[in-house]
Write a protein that holds these residues in place. Structure first.
Motif, short mmCIF file in Angstrom:
data_model
loop_
_atom_site.label_atom_id
_atom_site.label_comp_id
_atom_site.label_asym_id
_atom_site.label_seq_id
_atom_site.Cartn_x
_atom_site.Cartn_y
_atom_site.Cartn_z
N SER A 92 14.64 5.51 -1.58
CA SER A 92 13.32 6.06 -1.29
C SER A 92 12.83 5.61 0.08
CB SER A 92 12.30 5.62 -2.35
OG SER A 92 12.66 6.09 -3.61
N GLY A 93 13.09 4.35 0.39
CA GLY A 93 12.71 3.81 1.70
C GLY A 93 13.43 4.52 2.83
N GLU A 94 14.71 4.83 2.62
CA GLU A 94 15.48 5.55 3.63
C GLU A 94 14.93 6.95 3.87
OE1 GLU A 94 19.57 5.48 2.41
OE2 GLU A 94 19.71 3.29 2.59
N ILE A 95 14.56 7.62 2.78
CA ILE A 95 13.98 8.96 2.90
C ILE A 95 12.66 8.90 3.65
CG2 ILE A 95 12.94 10.86 1.58
CD1 ILE A 95 15.09 10.21 -0.61
N LEU A 96 11.80 7.95 3.27
CA LEU A 96 10.51 7.81 3.94
C LEU A 96 10.70 7.48 5.42
CD1 LEU A 96 7.43 7.81 3.68
CD2 LEU A 96 7.57 5.37 3.12
N ARG A 97 11.61 6.58 5.71
CA ARG A 97 11.89 6.21 7.11
C ARG A 97 12.31 7.42 7.93
NH1 ARG A 97 16.45 5.05 9.97
NH2 ARG A 97 16.17 3.73 11.77
N LYS A 98 13.19 8.25 7.37
CA LYS A 98 13.67 9.44 8.08
C LYS A 98 12.51 10.35 8.47
CE LYS A 98 15.54 13.14 6.08
NZ LYS A 98 16.45 14.02 5.32
N TYR A 99 11.64 10.63 7.52
CA TYR A 99 10.53 11.54 7.81
C TYR A 99 9.46 10.91 8.71
CZ TYR A 99 12.40 15.03 4.69
OH TYR A 99 13.21 15.98 4.13
N LEU A 100 9.22 9.63 8.55
CA LEU A 100 8.23 8.97 9.40
C LEU A 100 8.74 8.83 10.84
CD1 LEU A 100 6.77 6.22 7.05
CD2 LEU A 100 5.81 8.46 7.63
N MET A 101 10.03 8.66 11.02
CA MET A 101 10.59 8.63 12.37
C MET A 101 10.41 10.00 13.04
SD MET A 101 11.83 5.66 13.23
CE MET A 101 12.95 6.05 14.54
N THR A 102 10.62 11.06 12.28
CA THR A 102 10.40 12.41 12.80
C THR A 102 8.94 12.60 13.20
OG1 THR A 102 12.17 13.29 11.42
CG2 THR A 102 10.57 14.88 12.26
N TYR A 139 0.84 -1.21 0.00
CA TYR A 139 0.00 0.00 0.00
C TYR A 139 0.88 1.26 0.00
CZ TYR A 139 -3.05 3.72 1.59
OH TYR A 139 -3.72 4.91 1.69
N LEU A 140 1.88 1.29 0.89
CA LEU A 140 2.75 2.46 0.97
C LEU A 140 3.55 2.65 -0.32
CD1 LEU A 140 4.02 2.11 4.64
CD2 LEU A 140 2.44 3.84 3.75
N GLU A 141 3.97 1.55 -0.94
CA GLU A 141 4.69 1.65 -2.21
C GLU A 141 3.80 2.24 -3.29
OE1 GLU A 141 8.11 -1.80 -1.84
OE2 GLU A 141 6.14 -2.38 -2.66
N GLN A 142 2.53 1.86 -3.30
CA GLN A 142 1.60 2.43 -4.26
C GLN A 142 1.33 3.91 -3.95
OE1 GLN A 142 -1.77 -0.27 -4.09
NE2 GLN A 142 -1.22 -1.08 -6.10
N GLU A 143 1.17 4.21 -2.68
CA GLU A 143 0.88 5.59 -2.25
C GLU A 143 2.02 6.54 -2.64
OE1 GLU A 143 -1.26 8.71 -0.58
OE2 GLU A 143 -1.95 6.66 -0.92
N TYR A 144 3.25 6.11 -2.44
CA TYR A 144 4.41 6.96 -2.73
C TYR A 144 5.02 6.69 -4.11
CZ TYR A 144 4.08 8.46 2.09
OH TYR A 144 3.62 8.98 3.27
N GLU A 145 4.42 5.76 -4.84
CA GLU A 145 4.83 5.42 -6.20
C GLU A 145 6.33 5.12 -6.29
OE1 GLU A 145 3.48 8.68 -8.60
OE2 GLU A 145 1.37 8.21 -8.27
N THR A 146 6.79 4.24 -5.40
CA THR A 146 8.19 3.86 -5.39
C THR A 146 8.35 2.50 -4.72
OG1 THR A 146 10.42 4.62 -4.83
CG2 THR A 146 8.72 4.96 -3.16
N THR A 147 9.50 1.91 -4.87
CA THR A 147 9.84 0.67 -4.18
C THR A 147 10.57 1.04 -2.90
OG1 THR A 147 10.08 -0.46 -6.29
CG2 THR A 147 11.10 -1.50 -4.39
N LEU A 148 10.14 0.46 -1.78
CA LEU A 148 10.71 0.81 -0.49
C LEU A 148 11.75 -0.20 -0.02
CD1 LEU A 148 7.39 1.91 1.25
CD2 LEU A 148 9.16 3.37 0.27
N PHE A 149 11.60 -1.46 -0.40
CA PHE A 149 12.53 -2.52 0.00
C PHE A 149 12.93 -3.34 -1.22
CE2 PHE A 149 9.98 -1.77 3.82
CZ PHE A 149 10.95 -1.64 4.79
#
Length: 109
Positions: free
Chosen positions: A60-70, A38-48
């Protein structure tokens, strides 16, 4: 409140294992896969990606992780600050006689 799929994503980032993340979150492994999909579709990228049977985050996954941790830390701080102010709220009760109450309270509407 953060979406439950975000919590799933962060747990997979922590464990780098869908099955272990599922076990720690008390959900099924297919549910974890669905949350990540779902998250990969939402952000239109591969996370893992799997490389040599090892799960790792994409850029892309690292970027998303950084912001979600914040966001997760901000949510914790918000809850903490709200709870610290709960004991400081005071209430004010006003008692009036019928004569003044009928006039003053009625005019406040």
């Amino acid at each position: 409140m953060l979406d439950y799929r975000i919590h799933t994503f962060l747990k997979v980032c922590e464990t780098l294992n869908y099955t272990l993340a599922a076990k720690q979150l008390h959900i099924t492994q297919p549910a974890v896969s669905q949350h990540i999909h779902y998250l990969e579709q939402e952000y239109e990228t591969t996370l893992f990606v799997y490389s040599n049977k090892q799960l790792s985050l994409t850029r892309s996954g690292e970027i998303l992780r950084k912001y979600l941790m914040t966001m997760q830390n901000d949510e914790k701080n918000i809850k903490k600050e709200i709870k610290s102010h709960e004991g400081m709220i005071e209430t004010l009760s006003i008692g009036v006689t019928m004569t003044i109450g009928e006039y003053a309270i009625d005019n406040m509407k």
